[in-house]
Design an enzyme around this catalytic site. Structure first.
Site, PDB file in Angstrom:
ATOM      1  N   LYS A  26     -48.000 -30.138 -42.076  1.00 46.49           N
ATOM      2  CA  LYS A  26     -47.214 -29.739 -42.903  1.00 46.49           C
ATOM      3  C   LYS A  26     -45.602 -30.135 -42.989  1.00 46.49           C
ATOM      4  O   LYS A  26     -45.142 -30.525 -44.160  1.00 46.49           O
ATOM      5  CB  LYS A  26     -47.295 -27.993 -42.814  1.00 46.49           C
ATOM      6  CG  LYS A  26     -46.554 -27.462 -43.910  1.00 46.49           C
ATOM      7  CD  LYS A  26     -47.267 -26.294 -44.395  1.00 46.49           C
ATOM      8  CE  LYS A  26     -47.215 -25.021 -43.151  1.00 46.49           C
ATOM      9  NZ  LYS A  26     -45.557 -24.392 -43.323  1.00 46.49           N
ATOM     10  N   SER A  27     -45.028 -30.346 -41.646  1.00 42.88           N
ATOM     11  CA  SER A  27     -43.517 -30.535 -42.090  1.00 42.88           C
ATOM     12  C   SER A  27     -43.327 -31.882 -42.112  1.00 42.88           C
ATOM     13  O   SER A  27     -42.459 -32.454 -43.073  1.00 42.88           O
ATOM     14  CB  SER A  27     -43.005 -30.245 -40.400  1.00 42.88           C
ATOM     15  OG  SER A  27     -43.008 -29.022 -40.094  1.00 42.88           O
ATOM     16  N   ARG A  31     -41.449 -33.762 -45.862  1.00 39.62           N
ATOM     17  CA  ARG A  31     -40.243 -34.391 -45.761  1.00 39.62           C
ATOM     18  C   ARG A  31     -40.663 -35.902 -46.269  1.00 39.62           C
ATOM     19  O   ARG A  31     -39.954 -36.760 -46.907  1.00 39.62           O
ATOM     20  CB  ARG A  31     -39.967 -34.856 -44.388  1.00 39.62           C
ATOM     21  CG  ARG A  31     -39.194 -33.396 -43.695  1.00 39.62           C
ATOM     22  CD  ARG A  31     -39.333 -33.310 -42.116  1.00 39.62           C
ATOM     23  NE  ARG A  31     -38.520 -32.441 -41.516  1.00 39.62           N
ATOM     24  CZ  ARG A  31     -38.689 -31.037 -41.536  1.00 39.62           C
ATOM     25  NH1 ARG A  31     -39.882 -30.581 -41.704  1.00 39.62           N
ATOM     26  NH2 ARG A  31     -38.050 -30.055 -40.823  1.00 39.62           N
ATOM     27  N   SER A 172     -33.229 -23.887 -35.402  1.00 44.58           N
ATOM     28  CA  SER A 172     -33.963 -24.056 -36.763  1.00 44.58           C
ATOM     29  C   SER A 172     -33.963 -25.367 -37.186  1.00 44.58           C
ATOM     30  O   SER A 172     -32.862 -25.894 -37.730  1.00 44.58           O
ATOM     31  CB  SER A 172     -33.538 -23.021 -37.753  1.00 44.58           C
ATOM     32  OG  SER A 172     -33.988 -23.134 -38.839  1.00 44.58           O
ATOM     33  N   GLN A 174     -35.341 -26.142 -39.825  1.00 45.49           N
ATOM     34  CA  GLN A 174     -35.102 -26.050 -41.354  1.00 45.49           C
ATOM     35  C   GLN A 174     -33.760 -26.129 -41.831  1.00 45.49           C
ATOM     36  O   GLN A 174     -33.337 -26.897 -42.446  1.00 45.49           O
ATOM     37  CB  GLN A 174     -36.033 -24.856 -42.118  1.00 45.49           C
ATOM     38  CG  GLN A 174     -37.412 -25.181 -41.774  1.00 45.49           C
ATOM     39  CD  GLN A 174     -38.005 -23.820 -42.280  1.00 45.49           C
ATOM     40  OE1 GLN A 174     -37.443 -22.524 -42.565  1.00 45.49           O
ATOM     41  NE2 GLN A 174     -39.424 -23.487 -42.144  1.00 45.49           N
ATOM     42  N   ASP A 320     -44.616 -21.917 -34.153  1.00 44.09           N
ATOM     43  CA  ASP A 320     -45.589 -21.498 -35.405  1.00 44.09           C
ATOM     44  C   ASP A 320     -47.059 -21.030 -34.672  1.00 44.09           C
ATOM     45  O   ASP A 320     -47.898 -20.624 -35.134  1.00 44.09           O
ATOM     46  CB  ASP A 320     -45.851 -22.729 -36.146  1.00 44.09           C
ATOM     47  CG  ASP A 320     -44.693 -22.898 -37.024  1.00 44.09           C
ATOM     48  OD1 ASP A 320     -43.656 -21.884 -37.269  1.00 44.09           O
ATOM     49  OD2 ASP A 320     -44.533 -24.086 -37.506  1.00 44.09           O
ATOM     50  N   LYS A 347     -40.574 -14.904 -40.284  1.00 38.33           N
ATOM     51  CA  LYS A 347     -41.702 -16.065 -40.914  1.00 38.33           C
ATOM     52  C   LYS A 347     -42.201 -15.546 -41.704  1.00 38.33           C
ATOM     53  O   LYS A 347     -41.702 -14.558 -42.661  1.00 38.33           O
ATOM     54  CB  LYS A 347     -42.604 -16.333 -39.575  1.00 38.33           C
ATOM     55  CG  LYS A 347     -41.693 -17.104 -38.416  1.00 38.33           C
ATOM     56  CD  LYS A 347     -41.223 -18.390 -38.932  1.00 38.33           C
ATOM     57  CE  LYS A 347     -40.767 -19.067 -37.752  1.00 38.33           C
ATOM     58  NZ  LYS A 347     -39.909 -20.268 -38.123  1.00 38.33           N
ATOM     59  N   ARG A 351     -44.359 -11.524 -37.658  1.00 38.01           N
ATOM     60  CA  ARG A 351     -45.312 -12.107 -37.045  1.00 38.01           C
ATOM     61  C   ARG A 351     -45.872 -11.112 -35.868  1.00 38.01           C
ATOM     62  O   ARG A 351     -47.033 -10.980 -35.292  1.00 38.01           O
ATOM     63  CB  ARG A 351     -45.589 -13.382 -36.682  1.00 38.01           C
ATOM     64  CG  ARG A 351     -45.826 -14.428 -37.842  1.00 38.01           C
ATOM     65  CD  ARG A 351     -45.978 -15.556 -37.690  1.00 38.01           C
ATOM     66  NE  ARG A 351     -46.339 -16.471 -38.752  1.00 38.01           N
ATOM     67  CZ  ARG A 351     -46.296 -17.704 -39.263  1.00 38.01           C
ATOM     68  NH1 ARG A 351     -45.524 -18.364 -38.347  1.00 38.01           N
ATOM     69  NH2 ARG A 351     -46.658 -18.086 -40.383  1.00 38.01           N
ATOM     70  N   ARG A 392     -51.016 -18.022 -41.036  1.00 40.43           N
ATOM     71  CA  ARG A 392     -51.346 -18.260 -39.569  1.00 40.43           C
ATOM     72  C   ARG A 392     -52.117 -16.943 -39.000  1.00 40.43           C
ATOM     73  O   ARG A 392     -52.602 -17.092 -37.956  1.00 40.43           O
ATOM     74  CB  ARG A 392     -50.134 -18.600 -38.766  1.00 40.43           C
ATOM     75  CG  ARG A 392     -49.725 -19.889 -39.264  1.00 40.43           C
ATOM     76  CD  ARG A 392     -48.757 -20.571 -38.397  1.00 40.43           C
ATOM     77  NE  ARG A 392     -47.876 -21.840 -38.942  1.00 40.43           N
ATOM     78  CZ  ARG A 392     -48.441 -23.032 -39.386  1.00 40.43           C
ATOM     79  NH1 ARG A 392     -49.604 -23.313 -39.227  1.00 40.43           N
ATOM     80  NH2 ARG A 392     -47.696 -23.804 -39.940  1.00 40.43           N
TER      81      ARG A 392
END
Ligand code: S3P
Length: 440
Positions: A26-27, A31, A172, A174, A320, A347, A351, A392
């Site tokens: 996904k990451s 990108r 992070s 992100q 994650d 998140k 979680r 998740r």
């Protein structure tokens, strides 16, 4: 995005067996679309994650004038428009459930000449954005948000950005990436330092797209004023998606699974270390390079687990994977202690709270702490849990059902489509039958 309510039922099953290739990372998929869109020339992406999150990012660029073809599933051909070629979006850009989409786009859009607005679903609309707004403001950007620094984000654009030397208060990827993306448009040098190294896909991919960048564990620096050159990207299978099968096959007696071509970036594989320390039998085979990323086939066999104190140094490398680890710990002998993981509270859901509440409903003795949990392994009972719309958590509870005393009903699972739309199909292929009923 995901409108329909979906509940799942998971139940004890026989051994999991076979060979699987889980979907693309996904990451990296987010990108790849971003950099290919801003590059000069045409890039082909293979192994692209066909998830709602990454499709939302691709849609954002189409909305800003980029032509993106999808000749086959998991494949995109992106006709890059160059760093200054994006067009003003006619409507707010919808990032769906994706924190990565929104935070990285905030950095990138801060460097544009036009104004834009980023919106998201209910979950994303509750996630903290000050962490990107503040450093981007230091660079000269003007980003408005709702009280508490929440989305929608209104990005003024048309500001000359300047490079900064910024130390992140939280580890992070992100936030780091948002600053580096703004740095592409800034005057002078942008440097970021992290309290703990995080995934370095932005840095590595910028280099692949020919942008001069220097980076190492926990730091990166680049300067504005260059160009991105189109290139082809091969996306490896997502370790975070493989993680559910690593835990499932470990827990179910008699299981043996091969997970093919899984991305092995060390900033992603903390769960492997944690599970191995708990006694898991996971071996790496056929280690190789796939489009510049390390991948391996993971062979996982059933093994009994014992609780551990999760080393704080590996928390960022498995950020994650905690929902899956909670389930492994619940099924392990002894106690597992997690600390230094307060980020889990911001998140797609909180979680720590969601997993603790759900596992407690299944008879597990678990204490929440502000930055983690203490999980006493035991017998997982049948029952009803709520995934709180968190992909998740939903997949992790499904694994709990595999080793429960009876059925586990999991509420609100539609968002699994954000990262792993084929989860139930792939699970079924290796003998893990899930009932994915619509509605309630
Ligand atoms: C991501 C970074 C991590 C991770 C998320 C994807 C990325 O978030 O949890 O799923 O692609 O950069 P943080 O940077 O907020 O830790």
């Amino acid at each position: 995005m995901t409108a329909e309510r979906v509940d799942w039922t998971s139940a004890p099953s026989g051994p999991l067996r076979g060979e699987l290739r889980v979907p693309g990372d996904k990451s990296i998929s987010h990108r790849a679309v971003m950099f290919a869109s801003l590059a000069d020339g045409v890039s082909r992406i293979t192994g692209f994650l066909e998830g709602e999150d990454t499709r939302a990012t691709a849609r954002a660029f189409v909305q800003m004038g980029v032509s993106i073809e999808a000749p086959a599933a998991s494949e995109r051909i992106v006709h890059g428009v160059g760093l200054q070629g994006l067009r003003v979006p006619a409507a707010p850009v919808d990032c769906g459930n994706a924190g990565t989409g929104m935070r990285l786009l905030a950095g990138l859009l801060a460097g544009q000449q036009f104004e834009s607005t980023l919106i998201g679903d209910e979950s994303l609309s509750r996630r903290p954005m000050r962490r990107v707004i503040e450093p981007l403001a230091l660079m000269g950007a003007s980003i408005g948000a709702e009280p508490g620094g929440l989305p929608p984000l209104r990005i003024a654009g048309g500001r000359g950005l300047r490079g900064i030397d910024y130390t992140l208060p939280v580890a992070s990827a992100q936030v780091k990436s948002a600053i580096l993306l703004a740095g592409l448009y800034a005057n002078g040098e942008t440097r970021v330092t992290e309290p703990h190294p995080t995934r370095d896909y932005t840095e590595r991919m910028l280099a692949t797209f020919d942008w001069p960048i220097e980076f190492g564990a926990g730091w990166a620096k680049l300067s504005g004023g260059h160009r991105l050159r189109a290139t082809d990207v091969v996306v490896p299978a997502d370790f975070s998606s493989a993680a559910f099968f690593l835990v499932a096959a470990t827990l179910v007696p008699g299981s043996e699974l091969v997970l093919q071509a899984v991305g092995m970036n060390p900033r992603r594989t903390g769960l492997l270390q944690a599970l191995q320390a708990m006694g898991a039998d996971i071996r790496l085979g056929n280690a190789r390079d796939l489009g510049g990323e390390a991948v391996a086939d993971l062979v996982v066999r059933h093994a009994p687990l014992r609780g551990i104190d999760v080393p704080v140094e590996i928390v960022a490398d498995m950020i994650d994977e905690f929902p899956a680890l909670f389930v492994a710990a619940a099924a392990a002998g002894g106690t597992t202690r997690i600390s230094g993981a307060a980020e889990l509270r911001v998140k797609e859901s909180d979680r720590i709270a969601v997993m603790a509440k759900g596992l407690r409903a299944l008879g597990i003795d678990i204490e929440e702490t502000p930055d983690g949990a203490v999980i006493h392994g035991g017998r997982i009972e049948s029952g009803e849990v709520d995934s709180a719309g968190d992909h998740r958590c939903a997949m992790s509870f499904a694994i709990a059902g595999l080793v429960a005393r009876g059925q586990v009903r999991i509420g609100d699972c539609a968002n699994v489509a954000t990262s792993f739309p084929d989860f139930a199909t792939l699970a079924g292929r290796c003998g893990f039958e899930l009932n994915t009923a619509q509605g309630k």
